[in-house]
Design an enzyme around this catalytic site. Structure first.
Site, mmCIF file in Angstrom:
data_model
loop_
_atom_site.group_PDB
_atom_site.id
_atom_site.type_symbol
_atom_site.label_atom_id
_atom_site.label_comp_id
_atom_site.label_asym_id
_atom_site.label_seq_id
_atom_site.Cartn_x
_atom_site.Cartn_y
_atom_site.Cartn_z
ATOM 1 N N TYR A 77 15.743 36.163 67.946
ATOM 2 C CA TYR A 77 14.341 36.137 67.540
ATOM 3 C C TYR A 77 13.491 37.135 68.322
ATOM 4 C CZ TYR A 77 15.387 31.876 64.921
ATOM 5 O OH TYR A 77 15.912 30.967 64.033
ATOM 6 N N LYS A 104 29.340 30.650 69.660
ATOM 7 C CA LYS A 104 30.274 31.221 68.676
ATOM 8 C C LYS A 104 31.121 32.243 69.445
ATOM 9 C CE LYS A 104 31.759 31.857 64.432
ATOM 10 N NZ LYS A 104 32.704 30.909 63.846
ATOM 11 N N ASP A 148 30.032 26.450 64.120
ATOM 12 C CA ASP A 148 30.384 26.079 62.741
ATOM 13 C C ASP A 148 31.009 24.681 62.693
ATOM 14 O OD1 ASP A 148 32.366 27.329 64.190
ATOM 15 O OD2 ASP A 148 33.106 28.573 62.552
ATOM 16 N N ASP A 207 17.676 26.355 66.535
ATOM 17 C CA ASP A 207 16.704 26.215 65.461
ATOM 18 C C ASP A 207 17.357 25.494 64.274
ATOM 19 O OD1 ASP A 207 14.491 26.480 63.917
ATOM 20 O OD2 ASP A 207 14.536 28.652 63.739
ATOM 21 N N ASP A 260 17.098 21.099 63.211
ATOM 22 C CA ASP A 260 16.631 20.618 61.906
ATOM 23 C C ASP A 260 17.715 19.788 61.225
ATOM 24 O OD1 ASP A 260 14.202 21.846 62.265
ATOM 25 O OD2 ASP A 260 14.141 22.668 60.243
#
Ligand code: NAD
Length: 367
Positions: free
Chosen positions: A141, A189, A221, A245, A249
């Site tokens: 970001y 990852k 994943d 992020d 959620d």
């Protein structure tokens, strides 16, 4: 105990839910004889309307001088046409950056009384109680270079981390785990990304300073699947900005409504507390806004900024008791179709329960 709290109600349902959260804090202040001073300022769409920009200088200056900031939400349909820095949401991003909080803490819990609100089976969510610790100021970001090419046919973003950024947020996660079930699951990852290999190495070395905390590493994943198939297995989940992020959620489905979730952004000059939801323009002004996320953000404020652990826990207990009494907003009707009550009746019930719990405790100590 004196606390100067800047309240930024913002847009849509922001003012409705922060009013309830402030009432709960005021109750703690009154019952316990503390002095909490509240000062309200504009941010987001209302700030554009009143002061011409989403984060007015006056607002920022007040936040930087406060002990803590309690925010509602920003965003309004009529500003959707604005671009970049002029949008209401830009005010919140700028505030987060200015406060410098690098760790976002988001508790996610399965509440027994509203278990039927989750799309997950009750036997799957039962006992789930997770704290997601998300790195907030680094990664994709913020990494440079970024942008669209001149011909508009390609675009790039850069995921970059420095060891120091990983180390400081890892310490937050391990310290939190010490207060909980002593488990940190670090999500990355590392089978593909170099930033994740760095992340895993640094988390591993920080872990050596916390021999009483178990650490496990998981690929994002497979973790995203485990999170909703076996949420009760986890305690503290530590991850970088983008993964955090998305995963936080996803984790919201465990609680059953976005309106239940609270957050704290810590580690910077001033801590910022806000419910996870947005300004929900579809329900604003209708008395339908679930105030529990904002109220629990206020409880986090007492815990992290003020060190008032007991008072913070009593607010959390009052939330659970209010839910158990069947006092719920429309978003919590669930599969059993429980009848909702107006949001301010919920705030009032939490206020009364917090007051009773604190007074009982004080009477007990006085004996
Ligand atoms: P949203 O969180 O506002 O709403 C999503 C859905 O959840 C809506 O159906 C809404 O009615 C419901 N909802 C949200 N909070 C609720 C609550 N407390 N009680 C009951 N129902 C609730 O997300 P969105 O619709 O994608 O965005 C609306 C606006 O909010 C946009 O302008 C967006 O940019 C902004 N936004 C702000 C923040 C923030 O301030 N931190 C976060 C997300 C979105």
């Amino acid at each position: 105990m004196n606390l100067r709290i800047v309240v930024l109600p913002g847009d849509g349902i922001g003012p409705e839910v922060t009013t309830q959260a402030v009432a709960v804090l005021q109750t703690v202040s009154d019952v316990c004889g503390y002095e909490f001073r509240f000062e309200s300022h504009h941010i987001g769409g209302i700030a554009i309307e009143k002061e011409g920009m989403p984060l007015p200088e006056k607002t920022l200056a007040a936040c930087l001088e406060a002990d803590a900031v309690l925010l509602g939400a920003v965003g309004a349909k009529k500003f959707d046409g604005l671009s970049g820095e002029r949008r209401p949401e830009a005010g919140l991003l700028a505030l987060r950056q200015a406060l410098g909080s690098f760790a976002n803490l988001r508790p996610v819990k399965a509440y027994e009384a509203i278990a039927d609100c989750s799309p997950l089976r009750e036997d799957v969510t039962r006992g789930a109680n997770i704290l997601i610790v998300r790195e907030l100021l680094g990664g994709l970001y913020f990494g440079q270079p970024r942008g669209l090419s001149e011909d508009g046919l390609s675009a790039s973003n850069t995921m970059r981390y420095h060891a120091d950024e990983v180390e400081r947020v890892a310490h937050v996660a391990f310290q939190e785990a010490r207060r909980r079930k002593h488990l940190v699951t670090s999500v990355d990852k590392a089978n593909v990304l170099e930033t994740s290999q760095l992340w895993r190495r640094i988390v591993g070395s920080v872990a050596k300073q916390y021999p009483d905390v178990r650490v496990e590493h998981s690929y994002v994943d497979s973790f995203s699947m485990q999170l909703v198939s076996s949420p009760a297995l986890y305690d503290v989940v530590l991850t970088e900005n983008l993964f955090g992020d998305i995963l936080s959620d996803e984790a919201a489905v465990i609680s059953g409504s976005l309106g239940m979730l609270a957050s704290a952004s810590v580690g910077g000059k001033v801590e910022l507390y806000e419910p996870v939801h947005g300004s929900a323009p579809d329900i604003a002004g209708k008395g339908l806004a679930n105030p529990f996320g904002a109220i629990q953000s206020a409880a986090m404020l007492l815990h992290y900024t003020a060190g008032l652990y007991h008072e913070s826990e009593e607010i959390m207990r009052a939330v659970e008791r209010t839910l158990s009494r069947g006092l719920i907003t429309r978003d919590l009707s669930g599969r059993r179709n429980r009848p909702p009550v107006p949001a301010d009746a919920i705030g009032q019930a939490v206020v009364e329960t917090v007051s009773d719990l604190l007074q009982m405790q004080m009477a007990y100590h006085a004996v």
